[in-house]
Scaffold this motif. Structure first.
Motif, PDB file in Angstrom:
ATOM      1  N   LEU A 421       0.826  -1.202   0.000  1.00 40.53           N
ATOM      2  CA  LEU A 421       0.000   0.000   0.000  1.00 40.53           C
ATOM      3  C   LEU A 421       0.863   1.256   0.000  1.00 40.53           C
ATOM      4  O   LEU A 421       0.550   2.249  -0.682  1.00 40.53           O
ATOM      5  CB  LEU A 421      -0.925   0.002   1.227  1.00 40.53           C
ATOM      6  N   MET A 422       1.940   1.237   0.754  1.00 40.66           N
ATOM      7  CA  MET A 422       2.848   2.383   0.760  1.00 40.66           C
ATOM      8  C   MET A 422       3.400   2.628  -0.640  1.00 40.66           C
ATOM      9  O   MET A 422       3.499   3.779  -1.096  1.00 40.66           O
ATOM     10  CB  MET A 422       3.995   2.155   1.748  1.00 40.66           C
ATOM     11  N   LYS A 423       3.762   1.550  -1.339  1.00 36.46           N
ATOM     12  CA  LYS A 423       4.257   1.707  -2.706  1.00 36.46           C
ATOM     13  C   LYS A 423       3.171   2.260  -3.617  1.00 36.46           C
ATOM     14  O   LYS A 423       3.402   3.170  -4.416  1.00 36.46           O
ATOM     15  CB  LYS A 423       4.741   0.357  -3.243  1.00 36.46           C
ATOM     16  N   ALA A 424       1.962   1.695  -3.512  1.00 34.74           N
ATOM     17  CA  ALA A 424       0.866   2.122  -4.380  1.00 34.74           C
ATOM     18  C   ALA A 424       0.491   3.576  -4.137  1.00 34.74           C
ATOM     19  O   ALA A 424       0.106   4.289  -5.072  1.00 34.74           O
ATOM     20  CB  ALA A 424      -0.350   1.218  -4.160  1.00 34.74           C
ATOM     21  N   TRP A 430       7.729   6.514   7.085  1.00 32.00           N
ATOM     22  CA  TRP A 430       6.787   5.943   8.049  1.00 32.00           C
ATOM     23  C   TRP A 430       5.827   6.998   8.588  1.00 32.00           C
ATOM     24  O   TRP A 430       4.665   6.710   8.872  1.00 32.00           O
ATOM     25  CB  TRP A 430       7.550   5.288   9.190  1.00 32.00           C
ATOM     26  N   GLU A 431       6.295   8.228   8.688  1.00 27.65           N
ATOM     27  CA  GLU A 431       5.428   9.307   9.166  1.00 27.65           C
ATOM     28  C   GLU A 431       4.211   9.472   8.259  1.00 27.65           C
ATOM     29  O   GLU A 431       3.149   9.885   8.716  1.00 27.65           O
ATOM     30  CB  GLU A 431       6.207  10.619   9.262  1.00 27.65           C
ATOM     31  N   VAL A 437      -3.144   7.035   9.307  1.00 21.16           N
ATOM     32  CA  VAL A 437      -3.833   6.363  10.411  1.00 21.16           C
ATOM     33  C   VAL A 437      -4.492   7.396  11.324  1.00 21.16           C
ATOM     34  O   VAL A 437      -5.659   7.252  11.727  1.00 21.16           O
ATOM     35  CB  VAL A 437      -2.852   5.471  11.199  1.00 21.16           C
ATOM     36  N   LYS A 438      -3.763   8.458  11.643  1.00 24.36           N
ATOM     37  CA  LYS A 438      -4.317   9.501  12.515  1.00 24.36           C
ATOM     38  C   LYS A 438      -5.421  10.286  11.820  1.00 24.36           C
ATOM     39  O   LYS A 438      -6.322  10.813  12.471  1.00 24.36           O
ATOM     40  CB  LYS A 438      -3.194  10.429  12.978  1.00 24.36           C
ATOM     41  N   ARG A 455       7.012  -0.751  11.847  1.00 22.21           N
ATOM     42  CA  ARG A 455       7.752   0.100  10.908  1.00 22.21           C
ATOM     43  C   ARG A 455       8.982  -0.627  10.371  1.00 22.21           C
ATOM     44  O   ARG A 455       9.209  -0.667   9.150  1.00 22.21           O
ATOM     45  CB  ARG A 455       8.175   1.396  11.609  1.00 22.21           C
ATOM     46  N   ASP A 456       9.775  -1.202  11.263  1.00 24.65           N
ATOM     47  CA  ASP A 456      11.012  -1.878  10.829  1.00 24.65           C
ATOM     48  C   ASP A 456      10.700  -3.045   9.909  1.00 24.65           C
ATOM     49  O   ASP A 456      11.396  -3.262   8.906  1.00 24.65           O
ATOM     50  CB  ASP A 456      11.796  -2.359  12.048  1.00 24.65           C
ATOM     51  N   GLU A 457       9.662  -3.802  10.232  1.00 24.90           N
ATOM     52  CA  GLU A 457       9.319  -4.959   9.409  1.00 24.90           C
ATOM     53  C   GLU A 457       8.849  -4.536   8.022  1.00 24.90           C
ATOM     54  O   GLU A 457       9.149  -5.207   7.020  1.00 24.90           O
ATOM     55  CB  GLU A 457       8.253  -5.794  10.123  1.00 24.90           C
ATOM     56  N   ILE A 458       8.121  -3.434   7.959  1.00 19.20           N
ATOM     57  CA  ILE A 458       7.647  -2.957   6.662  1.00 19.20           C
ATOM     58  C   ILE A 458       8.820  -2.524   5.784  1.00 19.20           C
ATOM     59  O   ILE A 458       8.870  -2.836   4.585  1.00 19.20           O
ATOM     60  CB  ILE A 458       6.645  -1.807   6.860  1.00 19.20           C
TER      61      ILE A 458
END
Length: 480
Positions: A421-424, A430-431, A437-438, A455-458
């Motif tokens: 999703l971050m890529k898309a 991470w912020e 989310v917020k 965060r680290d795992e992503i």
């Protein structure tokens, strides 16, 4: 110190000033006093210090001291926990049962206090629910000392539980007792014992819920339960098992819960862009989004989320329990399996995962969420939809699923989907994820520093040149 001149002490330990009126206590004090007086007559008159008799009233021990032993022994804890030691109880209290009552009022809780006041009152109806209450109290001590993972019942708790079962069986054989509120209260305590809070014995819990519902039906239905404490208790005990299994509750909301589930009339509703987007896309599918709107508003009004006013919420009641019941009742996939139903079901599970840490924050422990994460992962694996402009809701859901799951394989799958999703969405930092989310819904005192290494795992996933083929919905997410 010189033995001839040193002080000697005789202690008379009391748990309450009224014990000074006890004839046995007075006789002991007089006996000690005369013994010391006799010693002084046999000694030469000197300026040595006089012998002393001390009446000791012990201080309240710390929580750390309480956790170091299974059953705390200081009676003062009971007195200082606002329990009346001279009240009438259904059974004659021995040392163990007395301390188990103490434990009920030592629970570190806020919203749960209103619930405790209800089920403790029900426990006082009769020996049957009272033994059930004591059994559950002993299990809660076991959990506090040894954690929530219990593979078998605690033997001491089981003995109390068995006493309650036998009393219920005796009462069931008595004509006209089937509609007795004491039986309903006792069966409710069995549900609490078997279900989510302690053993996760859901087969037994389901049997006890069926028995409770039959007893309520014989009484004339939930509306025929006029004692508010009992009415709240049965819904509370049903919520425990239905929440852990993600199944719909069958009882209607108690009147007090119904009132707490909605914000006061005229309260301003916080603006929610994501809510507006949902209503524009699904104008005829408003069941879940209405609950989310209520949660957003109630969170904005709840004083419990400010440290200065945290304790004040004990006076107001909780919106969480009725909100959870509402979320457990709606079943979007029962009507159809279209994109709107799939997205609504994902968001329903996401809202339950969001509220679970909030429930813990309010004092409920443990809170089992494995049914929600398991069901969510099944939805994501089997139902592919285009989230479009509503992707923030999916990011929000996946974040809370990743921090809630205790299953490493589930967690890995959630983090992979989040990475894709971050890529898309072309999110580099991470912020950016936290901002999304917020943007949907967040409570800073509850979720501060909550990412639990997600965060680290992503970023480990993002650093890989090849994405695992098992990444759920990756192609759809990138194309959307």
């Amino acid at each position: 110190m010189d033995k001839a001149t040193g002080k000697s002490f005789n202690f008379v330990n009391l748990t309450h000033p009224d014990e000074l009126k006890d004839e046995g206590t007075q006789a002991r004090i007089r006996r000690l006093a005369m013994t010391e007086f006799g010693k002084t007559r046999r000694r030469p008159k000197t300026k040595r210090a006089r012998n002393e008799i001390i009446l000791e009233f012990r201080d309240v021990p710390s929580d750390r001291q309480i956790q170091q032993q299974l059953l705390p022994t200081s009676f003062d804890r009971w007195r200082n926990a606002s329990v009346d030691p001279f009240a009438s109880y259904p059974i004659e209290l021995d040392d163990v049962s007395r301390e188990l009552v103490v434990n009920v009022f030592l629970q570190d809780s806020v919203h749960i206090k209103a619930l405790r006041d209800s089920w403790f009152t029900v426990g006082l109806y009769d020996p049957a629910p009272f033994y059930g209450l004591l059994s559950n109290s002993l299990l809660s001590i076991h959990i506090r000392l040894h954690g929530v993972s219990m593979s078998s019942n605690d033997p001491k708790s089981l003995r109390l539980y068995t006493k309650a079962i036998r009393l219920v069986q005796e009462r069931m054989r008595s004509p006209g007792r089937q509609t007795d509120g004491t039986l309903i209260g006792a069966v409710s305590s069995f549900m609490c014992h078997d279900a989510s809070w302690y053993l996760k014995a859901f087969d037994t819990w389901n049997t006890h819920r069926s028995a409770m519902l039959k007893l309520i039906d014989l009484k004339g239905g939930a509306d025929a339960i006029f004692q508010e404490a009992l009415r709240i208790t049965v819904s509370w005990c049903e919520l425990g098992g239905t929440f852990a299994q993600d199944i719909p509750p069958k009882l209607p909301l108690p009147r007090r819960w119904e009132a707490n589930a909605h914000s006061p009339p005229g309260s301003p509703r916080p603006y929610s862009h994501v809510s507006l987007l949902w209503k524009q896309r699904f104008p005829m599918r408003l069941e879940w989004i209405t609950i989310l709107d209520d949660v957003t508003q109630l969170i904005s009004l709840d004083r419990a989320f400010t440290s200065e006013q945290f304790a004040a919420v004990t006076q107001t009641g909780s919106w969480l329990e009725p909100t959870l019941v509402r979320l457990l009742r709606i079943r979007p996939m029962e009507t159809d399996s279209g994109p709107g139903s799939v997205m609504e079901e994902v968001c329903r599970l996401g809202t339950l995962l969001f509220l679970s840490p909030v429930w813990r924050y309010m004092g409920v422990k443990p809170v089992w969420t494995d049914s929600f994460t398991r069901n969510l992962l099944a939805m994501l694996n089997n139902c592919r939809v285009d989230w479009g402009e509503l992707k923030p809701l999916l990011v929000w859901t996946l974040y809370f699923a990743a921090i809630e799951t205790a299953d490493l394989e589930e967690r890995k799958q959630f983090t992979v989907i989040l990475a894709m999703l971050m890529k898309a969405m072309k999110i580099q930092e991470w912020e950016g994820v936290l901002q999304i989310v917020k943007f949907v819904l967040w409570i800073e005192p509850v979720f501060k520093d909550s990412d639990n290494n997600v965060r680290d795992e992503i970023f480990v996933v993002l650093s890989q040149t090849l994405v695992p083929e098992s990444a759920t919905g990756v192609a759809e997410l990138q194309d959307a």
